[in-house]
Enzyme design. Structure first.
Site, short mmCIF file in Angstrom:
data_model
loop_
_atom_site.label_atom_id
_atom_site.label_comp_id
_atom_site.label_asym_id
_atom_site.label_seq_id
_atom_site.Cartn_x
_atom_site.Cartn_y
_atom_site.Cartn_z
N SER A 157 0.70 -1.30 0.12
CA SER A 157 -0.14 0.15 0.06
C SER A 157 1.33 0.70 -0.31
O SER A 157 1.74 1.70 -0.97
CB SER A 157 -1.25 0.31 1.40
OG SER A 157 -1.78 0.91 0.79
N ASP A 173 -10.48 -4.86 -4.32
CA ASP A 173 -9.48 -3.17 -3.34
C ASP A 173 -10.62 -2.55 -3.65
O ASP A 173 -10.27 -1.44 -4.38
CB ASP A 173 -8.35 -3.30 -3.99
CG ASP A 173 -7.49 -2.72 -2.42
OD1 ASP A 173 -8.24 -1.14 -2.23
OD2 ASP A 173 -6.00 -2.46 -2.88
N HIS A 233 -8.36 -4.81 0.15
CA HIS A 233 -7.10 -4.35 0.73
C HIS A 233 -6.41 -4.17 1.48
O HIS A 233 -4.70 -4.63 1.19
CB HIS A 233 -7.27 -2.98 0.76
CG HIS A 233 -6.42 -1.83 1.09
ND1 HIS A 233 -5.37 -1.43 -0.67
CD2 HIS A 233 -5.25 -0.68 1.74
CE1 HIS A 233 -4.29 -0.92 -0.01
NE2 HIS A 233 -4.39 0.08 1.16
#
Length: 281
Positions: A147, A212, A241
């Site tokens: 991320s 996501d 996610h």
């Protein structure tokens, strides 16, 4: 407008756990640092590292006696290394790697505040520790960015021509692009991964969930397209996610990638591909 937008992007980027999930203290018997508040693991060093921006970060080094390579893991925006310790240990075991994870400035027991520039200094300090303290060569290091961690990962990777490989897990094109579908890069944006990925010289694996709802899968797909040395990506069907590690194909695909790059500094024939993988693998 630019300063305001940059401030919004920065606020989006960083959510350090409060309170931190762990503490750090000196072991009276050994004089070494140890973590408190979490289950202790064997073969784990705890170190404090000074960065060039005058903060002091905490890092973990998970040792695997059979390792030939080392992974430097930059975690996501809402975790600290105390919460990541179990995953770090599992990855070290299953991938037969040493693994260093570190907390960004302002995360866990690291000092300072989390900012884009601080995270660049943070990953540099961790990388220098691997080289100087543990004697790990650049060509034996795999950078892993999850991320927001894709930001410091790609910043460092774009400047290291002999890296073994890069893994991008639910990565972002840039901070602003997570919030707005902008078509060009603005000077006030943060983590301009879209501009740095073409500079990476080593094999790149992208892992992203198709469902996501924080960072759209299109971010991972575009970064994969822009990679020079592409490895068969993993689009986890139904993955969100923060849950990709729970899909069996996640570790299976990572093992295959580590095995491929472990043979040499580059991918074996047939591994550089335009095909995609998903949970039906």
């Amino acid at each position: 407008m630019g300063v305001v937008t940059s401030s919004v992007a920065a606020k989006f980027a960083f959510f350090p756990p409060d309170p931190p999930s762990y503490g750090v203290k000196v072991d009276e018997k050994t004089g070494n640092l140890r973590m408190t508040g979490v289950e202790e693991k064997e073969n784990v060093d705890v170190v404090r590292l000074k960065t060039k921006r005058e903060t002091e970060i905490v890092a973990l080094y998970v040792k695997n006696p059979s390792a030939k390579m080392t992974m430097l893991y930059s975690h996501g925006n809402a975790a600290d290394i105390g919460q990541m310790l179990d995953l770090f240990s599992e990855l070290s075991i299953h991938l037969r790697l040493n693994l260093m994870g570190y907390d960004y400035s302002g995360y866990g027991q690291s000092t300072g505040k989390p900012t884009e520039q601080n995270t660049y200094a943070d990953i540099e300090a961790a990388y220098e520790c691997l080289k100087k303290t543990y004697g790990i060569k650049e060509e034996d290091i795999i950078l892993y960015g999850q991320s927001v961690g894709s930001g410091p990962t790609l910043d460092l990777a774009s400047r290291l021509p002999r890296l073994r490989a890069v893994v991008l897990h639910s990565p972002i094109l840039s901070g602003l692009r997570v919030m707005y579908p902008v078509k060009r890069t603005y000077w006030f944006d943060i983590y301009k991964n879209i501009d740095k990925i073409p500079l990476v010289q080593c094999p790149v694996l992208v892992i992203h969930g198709t469902d996501d709802d924080v960072v759209d899968c299109s971010h991972g797909k575009q970064l994969w397209e822009l990679s020079k040395e592409k490895y068969d990506p993993l689009w986890v069907k139904g993955g969100n996610h923060c849950d990709l590690e729970f899909y069996p194909e996640y570790i299976k695909h990572l093992k295959k990638f580590v095995s491929s790059v472990g043979k040499s500094g580059h991918l074996r024939n047939g591994d550089q591909t335009g095909s995609t993988s998903n949970s039906s693998d």
